[in-house]
Design an enzyme around this catalytic site. Sequence first.
Site, short mmCIF file in Angstrom:
data_model
loop_
_atom_site.label_atom_id
_atom_site.label_comp_id
_atom_site.label_asym_id
_atom_site.label_seq_id
_atom_site.Cartn_x
_atom_site.Cartn_y
_atom_site.Cartn_z
N TYR A 195 0.84 -1.20 0.00
CA TYR A 195 0.00 0.00 0.00
C TYR A 195 0.88 1.26 0.00
CZ TYR A 195 -3.59 -3.47 0.81
OH TYR A 195 -4.43 -4.57 0.68
N TYR A 222 -15.09 -12.32 3.69
CA TYR A 222 -15.30 -10.94 3.28
C TYR A 222 -16.75 -10.76 2.84
CZ TYR A 222 -10.29 -11.71 2.96
OH TYR A 222 -8.99 -12.09 3.23
#
Length: 401
Positions: free
Chosen positions: A198, A373
Amino acid sequence: MEAMGPSLSTPTVPLLSTLLTPLRLGPLRLRNKFLMSALTRDRCYPTNVPTDMMVEYYRQRAKGGASLIVSEGILIERQGTEWPHAPGIWSEEHIAAWKKITDAVHKEGAYMYAQLWHVGRVRHSDAPEQIASGQPIYAPSPIAARFGKFRFLPGEPPCSTPLEIQDPTEYVDMFRQAAINAKKAGFDGVEVLAGGGYLIHTFLDNTSNKRTDAWGGSVRNRARFGLEVLEVVSEVFGANRVGVKLSPASGHNDVGMPLKDTLETYSYFVSEADKLGLAYMVFIRDIDFFDPVIDGQKRGTPHDMVSSYKHLLQNSLFFLNGEFTPIPAADAIASGRADGVFFGRPFINNPDLPKRIEKGIPLTMEMDITTLYGPTDGIVKDVEALRKGYTDYPEGAEQEK
């Protein structure tokens, strides 16, 4: 239901008891060494504001005996990530919603850190949240991450090519504001995500950072962004309430340097970060199974976290993370290889993980991976169905009845 042993009735009792002893973390006295890692669950529906369902999820794990819970990654600005239902922390509404969660966790005797998250280039311009942001996608350099993970978009496209960030200090200030908001929301500290491919990771990595200004090129310049982020959030909370998460071996999201560059970069970053007196640094250990294959080759840089970096920490605790179960975790601590270990998946299907270990109740192995998820297409047809695999795993005492 399949169970994972052994229980405390076996000869491993002395080893596992290591996890039940208190731990001093900065000004905090943790009741045990069961640290819950950040876990993206993608349940923040219908908006990016935390929900009552999330309050229950975190409350369960605090009640189950976790001593420190690090939140799932919290976006510091609106971003079109691969997780369409990830939470944010940029508004008063977010602050109020997170306050409900931290209050619930504190009531059960645990502490909670907010993991501050900016995904950088790991976005797509057609993602609804990116469109709603009204902003282009930015990264250290205009280099797209090579993978396709946007399952909720037609054709599952890869990441969009970003624009180069013109003024990185704007993002440093964004992390500062996120820390201020986290403090208002009642968090006991923050964990800065500097791994995973990231934003901060892509500043550190010389395959994703090709800048020729003061934010790129040399190791010192590439480390500058992450170190400045740590400095500003430390000004908000105090450095002894700040942690940082690193993944030097990982190739996740198309990062990874040759070993020489990796060791040089992270040795410098870790040494400089340690001077700040952070509460802890947590290193994700090398796990070959999770190393992505790009263009036919493993993308990561395998090496050992303990021998490579632990000796560099003089002021911060050294924690490990990465598919640990209780016995290997206890061994890592008892042997001195780590001051603590974060648990991830075991807390998903064992909300009362510490109490199970304390009482000798076998751990649940059964896990529905399809519910880790939110829905892969990003469309929630039944909000209550989001509880499945999230807040409906039973406590050990209930299973024993």
